[in-house]
Design an enzyme around this catalytic site. Structure first.
Site, PDB file in Angstrom:
ATOM      1  CE  LYS A 187      -0.762  -0.055   5.159  1.00 31.71           C
ATOM      2  NZ  LYS A 187      -1.752  -0.047   6.147  1.00 31.71           N
ATOM      3  CD  GLU A 207       0.064  -2.377 -18.173  1.00 34.13           C
ATOM      4  OE1 GLU A 207       0.275  -3.414 -18.539  1.00 34.13           O
ATOM      5  OE2 GLU A 207       1.062  -1.428 -18.216  1.00 34.13           O
TER       6      GLU A 207
END
Length: 312
Positions: A187, A207
């Site tokens: 994270k 992506e």
């Protein structure tokens, strides 16, 4: 880090996924003095590493690789990267972790070797030699006496980002190396990617398609990010998806999928047709799931002038 020439190889007990793809052609990798199993087939040149390798030795500082232990230990004694900071520039420091920004064009060999190593644990990414169009962001575990202590800093993960993405991708591929997984470090990298979106002044996202493990990790990150953003807007009781997306620098589609997983999307719509989200339901969700809303990236951790330079 201990001297690899005089340290036993410690085997990591981190569990591995059960990939549906072909059997790995490199069975184990020794990253410095830590040995762990690989997950997916490699793209290392067969003429160098062979077609079926029991153990591949990889330098923990420069990611150069070889099949034999003796030259690996000799390299460890002489590797210039051992006594230097990682390539690129230091852009972030927080506690024991630092982040370096590396230009794939300026440090091609390092980025190629890093990408080849990462492929051992990534099923659906294949950029190894055309690295010039990417920047790499290295997550580095630094010793207590600072990020530049000799021979101590260890790259433990990274993400890559296209310098110019027509799809507004803020991240191409991400990996925390297996021995350091399950510590919430992913994270930090995800949080940095959205800071870069903010600095680029355009919403973005990773992506796609995401892998199964990538989707799980991103969903947890998105949930905390969206919830924190909503609850920080003190003057509003309801918000639209578009308002949340703009505040989070996230794509609307990612916000919607996150809110659906949280089961906090309302049935009401505004006159313009936008979906309304209730802050009360979000607050209930945070409490019932005991979600930590502290942002993983602290703006005060960025190097002096980095944010100003990027914004300029």
């Amino acid at each position: 880090m201990p001297n690899v020439a005089h340290s036993p190889l410690a085997v990591s007990s981190r569990s591995t996924p059960s990939p549906k793809s072909a059997r790995p052609n490199v069975q184990q990798v020794a990253l410095g003095d830590i040995v762990f199993r690989t997950w997916y087939p490699s793209y290392y040149p067969e003429e160098i590493v062979g077609r079926d390798v029991d153990r591949l030795y990889v330098c923990q500082w420069c990611f150069k690789y070889c099949r034999e232990l003796v030259p690996f230990l000799a390299h460890g004694e002489l590797c210039h990267a051992r006594i230097e900071p990682p390539p690129g520039r230091l852009i972030y420091v927080k506690g024991d972790y630092t982040i370096y920004e590396v230009d794939g064009e300026e440090d091609q060999l390092f980025c190629q070797n890093l990408s080849l190593f990462a492929k051992l644990f990534l099923d659906n990414k294949s950029v190894f030699f055309d690295v010039a169009s990417f920047n790499y962001y290295l997550l580095v575990l630094s010793p207590p006496d600072g990020p530049h202590a000799e021979g101590q800093s260890q790259v433990i993960g990274f993400f890559s980002k296209e310098k110019m993405s027509w799809d507004n991708n803020n991240l191409a591929c991400i990996l925390v190396f297996p021995p350091w997984q399950r510590k919430g470090l992913g994270k930090i990298l995800m949080g940095l990617s959205y800071e870069l979106s903010r600095l680029d002044d355009r919403v973005g996202g990773p992506e796609k398609p995401l892998s199964e493990f990538g989707r799980i990790g991103y969903l947890k990150f998105w949930q905390a990010r969206v919830a924190n953003t909503i609850l920080e807007m003190k003057n509003k009781t309801t918000l639209s998806v578009e308002e949340i997306a703009a505040a989070c620098w996230m794509l609307s589609e990612d916000v919607v999928s996150t809110l659906r997983e949280m089961d906090v999307l309302g049935t009401k719509r505004r006159n313009d047709g936008s979906i309304v989200v209730s802050k009360a339901r979000v607050r209930e969700w945070v409490t019932s799931n005991q979600v930590d809303l502290v942002p993983p990236v602290d703006e005060d951790g960025f190097a002096d002038g980095y944010l100003v330079e990027e914004e300029g």
